[in-house]
Every structure is written in C-alpha cells, then in structure tokens.
Write an enzyme that holds these catalytic residues in place. Structure first.
Site, PDB file in Angstrom:
ATOM      1  N   ASP A  42       0.446  -1.069  -0.424  1.00  0.00           N
ATOM      2  CA  ASP A  42      -0.086  -0.024  -0.048  1.00  0.00           C
ATOM      3  C   ASP A  42       0.823   1.829  -0.403  1.00  0.00           C
ATOM      4  OD1 ASP A  42      -2.144  -1.160   0.403  1.00  0.00           O
ATOM      5  OD2 ASP A  42      -2.027  -1.967   2.231  1.00  0.00           O
ATOM      6  N   ARG A  43       0.552   2.742  -0.735  1.00  0.00           N
ATOM      7  CA  ARG A  43       1.223   3.022  -0.939  1.00  0.00           C
ATOM      8  C   ARG A  43       1.478   3.916   0.537  1.00  0.00           C
ATOM      9  NH1 ARG A  43      -2.661   8.965  -1.190  1.00  0.00           N
ATOM     10  NH2 ARG A  43      -0.552  10.197  -1.432  1.00  0.00           N
TER      11      ARG A  43
END
Length: 180
Positions: A42-43
């Site tokens: 995930d970012r």
C-alpha cells in the site's frame, strides 16, 4: 535466468509504474525495462517490494495459494498483550473471513530510517513494535489484523518475502539478484 529486483519502497510511493494523479510511483525510482511488481504494498506502507521479469515467478511470489511467508515490522498503538498476540497466532476474523495463523511476537524498536512524514506521537498513548509473518496477502491485511485485536497500526514496514530481505537497502534504493 530470472531477474529479481529488491526495492525498498518509501512511504507514499504507489506499487505501480504509472498514475493518472501525478502521485509518486515506481518509475520515480526504477528505470529498468521489463520488470513488474510481484505483489503490492500500500501507498502508506514501506519496505520490501519485489519486481521481476519472470511471469511465473511473479505469480508464485504474489499468489496466496503458494503461501510465501512475508514478515512485517509493525509499530502499533497500545501495548501488545499476550492475548492479542495469541489471537494473531491463531488467526483473526475479518469481514472477509478468518486469516491463516500468523507468527507474531513483540520486538524491540528496530533501527529504521526516519519516516517522512513522521508517525504521529502521542505522549498519553503508548506504542510498541511487533513482528508479524503472514502467508496470504489480502488487501491491507496486516493493518486489519492488528486493528481487530485492538492494536491500530501506526507504521508498517515489510522486511522479508520468502528468503529475500530488505537488509542494507535505504528507502528508494534497489538491488538486482539473479534467480534460477
């Protein structure tokens, strides 16, 4: 012989090469042609992301059927009780079903790079680090697992995938290894 890139994905970078919203992507760090991420991060997560030019290897790393072990260093809000760790070890019920049992233990705060932006610090709320090893890869699984046992994730760093580790790679750095 397959190429495998070990990349220390910084916080805020997407696990893809393009983005229509001008956010940071892999192409800001890796300019090698023909390699693709084997799985994602995930970012708002950091750490080891593998890229390869071998489609079968990519599927083997990313596909939950192969149960490749992935180890995360997780800073959680609160104190990890024995009961919470035991729940993680047995498997946790999430909205999409039970997780597989995980390896979970308290660890001393690891010697990591500073995160930008820094994790919020609250004097009145303790935090602790745990090591969590899972063998599946649902969307935001580690964050959902720790939240389910009352330990919201503050910082998440993937340290290991199978036999590959992040050892000696600074954020944004990568190195190539040959497999096969």
């Amino acid at each position: 012989m397959a190429r495998v890139i070990l990349f220390n994905k910084p916080y805020g970078v997407l696990s893809q090469f393009t983005d229509g919203e001008a956010r940071a992507t892999l192409s800001d760090h890796i300019t090698l042609p023909g390699v693709y991420p084997a799985g994602r991060l995930d970012r708002d997560s950091e750490g080891l992301l593998l890229l390869t030019d071998d489609g079968r290897l990519q599927a083997r790393i990313a596909d939950p059927r192969f149960k490749t072990a992935k180890t995360y260093l997780v800073q959680v809000e609160g104190v990890a009780s024995d009961e919470a760790l035991d729940q993680l070890r047995r498997g946790v019920r999430l909205k999409d079903g039970m997780t597989l049992p995980a390896e979970a233990e308290r660890i001393p705060a690891p010697d990591l790079w500073p995160r930008d932006p820094p994790v919020r610090f609250r004097k009145s709320v303790p935090d602790e680090w745990i090591s969590l090893t899972i063998r599946e890869g649902r969307n935001r699984q580690v964050r959902r697992m720790t939240a389910a046992v009352g330990l919201p994730t503050l910082r998440l760093v993937r340290w290991r995938i199978g036999d590959w580790t992040l050892d000696r790679l600074a954020p944004g750095e990568w190195r190539e290894v040959r497999v096969g």
